[in-house]
Design a protein around this motif. Structure first.
Motif, PDB file in Angstrom:
ATOM      1  N   HIS A 219      24.564  42.512  49.645  1.00 26.14           N
ATOM      2  CA  HIS A 219      25.708  43.940  50.208  1.00 26.14           C
ATOM      3  C   HIS A 219      26.931  43.142  49.527  1.00 26.14           C
ATOM      4  CE1 HIS A 219      23.136  45.613  53.215  1.00 26.14           C
ATOM      5  NE2 HIS A 219      23.534  44.414  53.783  1.00 26.14           N
ATOM      6  N   ALA A 220      27.018  43.630  47.806  1.00 23.47           N
ATOM      7  CA  ALA A 220      28.564  43.782  47.388  1.00 23.47           C
ATOM      8  C   ALA A 220      28.643  41.925  46.483  1.00 23.47           C
ATOM      9  CB  ALA A 220      29.730  44.095  48.204  1.00 23.47           C
ATOM     10  N   ALA A 221      27.514  41.134  47.396  1.00 20.64           N
ATOM     11  CA  ALA A 221      27.724  40.050  46.506  1.00 20.64           C
ATOM     12  C   ALA A 221      28.776  39.693  44.853  1.00 20.64           C
ATOM     13  CB  ALA A 221      26.284  39.480  46.171  1.00 20.64           C
ATOM     14  N   HIS A 222      29.769  38.751  45.054  1.00 16.93           N
ATOM     15  CA  HIS A 222      30.306  38.664  43.792  1.00 16.93           C
ATOM     16  C   HIS A 222      29.599  38.436  42.453  1.00 16.93           C
ATOM     17  CE1 HIS A 222      33.170  36.699  41.510  1.00 16.93           C
ATOM     18  NE2 HIS A 222      34.387  37.834  41.960  1.00 16.93           N
ATOM     19  N   LYS A 223      29.769  38.227  41.197  1.00 12.65           N
ATOM     20  CA  LYS A 223      28.979  38.074  40.929  1.00 12.65           C
ATOM     21  C   LYS A 223      29.016  36.371  40.172  1.00 12.65           C
ATOM     22  CE  LYS A 223      33.225  38.043  37.613  1.00 12.65           C
ATOM     23  NZ  LYS A 223      33.908  35.956  37.439  1.00 12.65           N
ATOM     24  N   ASP A 224      29.331  35.551  41.582  1.00 16.26           N
ATOM     25  CA  ASP A 224      29.202  34.069  40.568  1.00 16.26           C
ATOM     26  C   ASP A 224      27.732  33.699  42.091  1.00 16.26           C
ATOM     27  OD1 ASP A 224      31.916  34.324  39.653  1.00 16.26           O
ATOM     28  OD2 ASP A 224      32.624  33.082  40.692  1.00 16.26           O
TER      29      ASP A 224
END
Length: 259
Positions: free
Chosen positions: A97-102
């Motif tokens: 869920h809404a994982a950061h691009k990193d």
């Protein structure tokens, strides 16, 4: 965790109805669910809403976050749901869920070993201000969500298992914050929600019933959205499985009956 806290968790081993601590200062009128993503928060909220006279509220902060409430009303019940750590991390990988691009969301081995971070969904009013009553600027969409960072150091968690333990410990602390509190396991809820619902009805002075409204859909996917991936627990390599066992908090998970 203290010995007393671990003893409290261990009660869940033989209590499919969950463990409840009601202060009794005022009749219960509403409830809010807490728990990590992919733990069944939507499922338990639906079951309580449809089978009791308690009203769902979102007055005490983000349900997946660390406790931030100024105080808890004596008529509110806080419900915390927990899930098996291995099943949970697989579900997080399948639906990050809404994982950061990193965050590496393509490779499970990298996913469980890397830092966790999430971004702020662009529609601030819809996702944060209205549902969770957050005080936040409307132009920070796309930035990293610091709610998922360590609240003490301000840094990212080393991996998702570290975040799980920090969130679980903090959410369990709500029990000590002068409020009505209930703890339930996802597995017990899915196996048979009736004991849990009967205990809620009893706590709210409602008569027991024989028939309950049961979950009509996938408890982890009430909106029917397809998962980004379809990995299963059995797909975890021996190396990755051993890594997860090393990273989780064995004392806590054992008390919950997951080890």
């Amino acid at each position: 965790m203290t010995a007393e806290e671990l003893e409290f968790l261990s009660r869940l081993r033989h209590r499919p109805e969950g463990v409840m601590c009601v202060l009794g200062k005022q009749a219960l009128a509403d409830f809010q669910v807490f728990g990590e993503r992919s733990s069944g928060t939507n499922a338990v909220e639906w079951l309580i809403k449809e089978n009791t006279n308690l009203d769902p509220v979102k007055s005490y902060g983000w349900k997946h976050g660390f406790p931030v409430a100024l105080a808890y009303h004596p008529a509110s019940l806080i419900v915390l749901i927990v899930r098996d750590p291995i099943d949970w991390v697989v579900s997080m990988f399948n639906n990050p869920h809404a994982a950061h691009k990193d965050v590496n969301t393509r490779d499970f081995s990298a996913f469980i070993r890397g830092e966790w971070a999430m971004f702020v969904r662009p529609r601030i009013d819809r996702f944060w201000k209205r549902p969770w009553q957050m005080t936040v600027r409307s132009d920070v969409g796309g930035q990293e969500c610091v709610f998922d960072r360590d609240p003490i150091t301000g840094r990212r968690f080393r991996n998702v298992m570290q975040m799980r333990y920090a969130k679980l410990s903090s959410m369990l602390s709500i029990r000590n914050r002068e409020t009505n509190f209930c703890l339930v396991k996802f597995e017990d809820l899915i196996s048979d929600p009736r004991p849990f619902l009967q205990s809620i009805r009893c706590a709210t002075a409602q008569r027991p019933v024989a028939n309950f409204k049961l979950l009509p859909t996938d408890p982890l996917n009430p909106k029917g959205k397809p998962a980004e991936r379809a990995m299963k627990r059995d797909d975890i390599s021996e190396e990755d499985y051993n890594y997860l066992l090393q990273e989780l908090d064995a004392e806590t998970e054992n008390a919950l009956g997951y080890l």
